[in-house]
Design an enzyme around this catalytic site. Structure first.
Site, PDB file in Angstrom:
ATOM      1  N   HIS A 142       6.716  -5.904  34.592  1.00  0.00           N
ATOM      2  CA  HIS A 142       7.434  -6.804  33.699  1.00  0.00           C
ATOM      3  C   HIS A 142       7.117  -6.548  32.224  1.00  0.00           C
ATOM      4  O   HIS A 142       7.840  -7.010  31.347  1.00  0.00           O
ATOM      5  CB  HIS A 142       7.150  -8.274  34.057  1.00  0.00           C
ATOM      6  CG  HIS A 142       5.811  -8.785  33.641  1.00  0.00           C
ATOM      7  ND1 HIS A 142       4.720  -8.805  34.486  1.00  0.00           N
ATOM      8  CD2 HIS A 142       5.371  -9.302  32.470  1.00  0.00           C
ATOM      9  CE1 HIS A 142       3.689  -9.314  33.859  1.00  0.00           C
ATOM     10  NE2 HIS A 142       4.048  -9.617  32.632  1.00  0.00           N
ATOM     11  N   ASP A 172       4.706  -5.623  40.983  1.00  0.00           N
ATOM     12  CA  ASP A 172       4.682  -5.799  39.528  1.00  0.00           C
ATOM     13  C   ASP A 172       3.748  -4.785  38.864  1.00  0.00           C
ATOM     14  O   ASP A 172       3.000  -5.135  37.953  1.00  0.00           O
ATOM     15  CB  ASP A 172       4.294  -7.221  39.144  1.00  0.00           C
ATOM     16  CG  ASP A 172       4.639  -7.546  37.692  1.00  0.00           C
ATOM     17  OD1 ASP A 172       5.486  -6.834  37.123  1.00  0.00           O
ATOM     18  OD2 ASP A 172       4.047  -8.475  37.121  1.00  0.00           O
ATOM     19  N   SER A 246      -1.110  -9.145  29.794  1.00  0.00           N
ATOM     20  CA  SER A 246      -0.523  -8.534  30.987  1.00  0.00           C
ATOM     21  C   SER A 246      -0.669  -7.017  30.948  1.00  0.00           C
ATOM     22  O   SER A 246      -0.362  -6.377  29.936  1.00  0.00           O
ATOM     23  CB  SER A 246       0.953  -8.891  31.101  1.00  0.00           C
ATOM     24  OG  SER A 246       1.114 -10.204  31.549  1.00  0.00           O
TER      25      SER A 246
END
Length: 404
Positions: A142, A172, A246
């Protein structure tokens, strides 16, 4: 002189009486008289209730605290790992609409037909970790989803463009590659050895402020059923993870990578002590598959399943709510070709009972496509043994999870 003596006797007698009183009652001067040295204090008799009191409780004595057991600073671990944690920027081409006046022919005759302008926008998206001397970088899917161009900035000041080697939306994870001489590389820990209570450090670029290190502990392992990814096996930590972290590193006190920071649970959008990281072992496996095969290959049965609850289990004549209900069968998939139908209850896969549907899904994903797999189902109260030929799971198009 002799006549004056009779007048002094009352004064002398009064002084003697005063001295005697002060010796007898020292509290008049605000002090206590010291007990005679030879006299030992007599023991105070215990009340009758104490004679029948319960025995003292047996308490576990703590071992003496070893101050040398844990380090005072984790700077050595950070110095090992931090150079390999990078900041990831994306470049997107966006179209800026022409000015509204350009829709008027009067103005267009002076300025010409003004087409929508295209410009490239650079924004900070997240973090990544260099895990190979070949320049491979692990990050989250993402983080780079939808990017036209990806730029990687290292802590030592170097910047370079990155190539997308491959992505795996269902876990992911994404793999990038950069072309730099002598890139810093992080060591990978065996994430199976991670234990609850271990110290953990999160390194990333939260909110674009620059590389930041936060500390916490491992709060839990094997977290699933979160609804973030199709395949979930998260390490949970209370080290602060915020937007921009992230794809960054979760490391141990030795500076080795134990996980890729991926998601948080938050009511405010910031860290509230519940962060999740993809274990290093899973990330390593996906990296190898993407690099060697170009994609992640998973086994697939081609069914849509629903968990059993006690009420549904009773309606199928089952004593315990084990297994799953097949709510849908993908046309021309392995289950369809084997004759499975919606409404069948899947009880066992490869002679192992289904206790956790998500775990069973992960187990099936680990089966090589083409393998013949026996399953046990219940249909109309009758147990059936069916053998399926596992196929490769197609990659579905799915939106990115709501993560930092």
């Amino acid at each position: 002189m002799r006549r004056a003596l009779p007048y002094l006797w009352p004064i002398v007698i009064g002084l003697l009486l005063a001295i005697a009183l002060l010796n007898a009652f020292p509290q008049l001067l605000g002090r206590r008289a010291a007990p005679p040295e030879a006299a030992a204090p007599s023991p105070r008799p215990a009340p009758a209730a104490e004679a029948t009191s319960r025995p003292a409780p047996s308490l576990r004595q703590a071992d003496p605290l070893d101050r040398g057991q844990g380090p005072v600073s984790y700077s050595a671990a950070v110095e090992k790992a931090a150079p390999a944690v990078v900041n990831i920027y994306s470049s997107r081409v966006v179209e800026r609409d022409a000015h509204p006046l350009m829709s008027d022919p009067f103005f267009r005759q002076f300025f010409g037909d003004d087409q929508p302008r295209r410009r490239r926008m650079l924004s900070s998206l997240g973090s990544g970790v260099i895990v190979s001397e070949d320049g491979y970088v692990l990050t989250n899917h993402h983080v780079i989803r939808g990017a036209d161009q990806i730029q990687v900035a290292l802590r030592d000041g170097r910047e370079t463009l990155a190539e997308v080697v491959g992505t795996d939306p269902e876990s992911d994870l994404a793999v990038l590659r950069i072309d730099l001489e002598d890139p810093p590389v992080i060591a990978l820990a065996d994430s199976r050895r991670v234990a609850i209570g271990d110290v953990s450090l999160a390194i990333g670029n939260p909110f674009g402020v620059g590389q930041t290190v936060t500390m916490g502990i491992i709060s839990a392992t094997g977290r699933s059923h979160l609804g973030l990814n199709a395949y979930e096996d998260f390490i949970q930590t209370d080290a602060a993870i915020n937007p921009g972290n992230s794809g960054g590193a979760l490391i141990d006190p030795q500076g080795a990578l134990v996980g890729i920071n991926t998601a948080i649970f938050s009511r405010s959008g910031g860290s509230q002590g519940i962060g999740f990281a993809i274990p290093a072992n899973l990330a390593r496996n996906i990296l190898e598959e993407i690099v060697t095969r170009g994609r992640v290959v998973r086994g697939w049965l081609g069914v849509e399943a629903q968990e059993l609850n006690p009420e549904l289990a009773a309606s199928f004549g089952l004593e315990a709510p084990g297994g799953v209900i097949i709510s849908g069968v993908i046309p021309d998939g392995p289950a369809d070709r084997a004759g499975l139908q919606p409404g069948d209850v899947l009880l066992e896969v490869d002679d192992r009972p289904i206790l956790d549907p998500r775990q069973t899904m992960s187990d099936i994903a680990a089966v090589a496509p083409g393998t013949r797999l026996p399953v046990t189902v219940v249909r109309g109260g009758e147990r059936l043994e069916v053998t399926l030929r596992v196929a490769e799971r197609p990659t579905p198009a799915r939106p990115a999870p709501t993560t930092p």
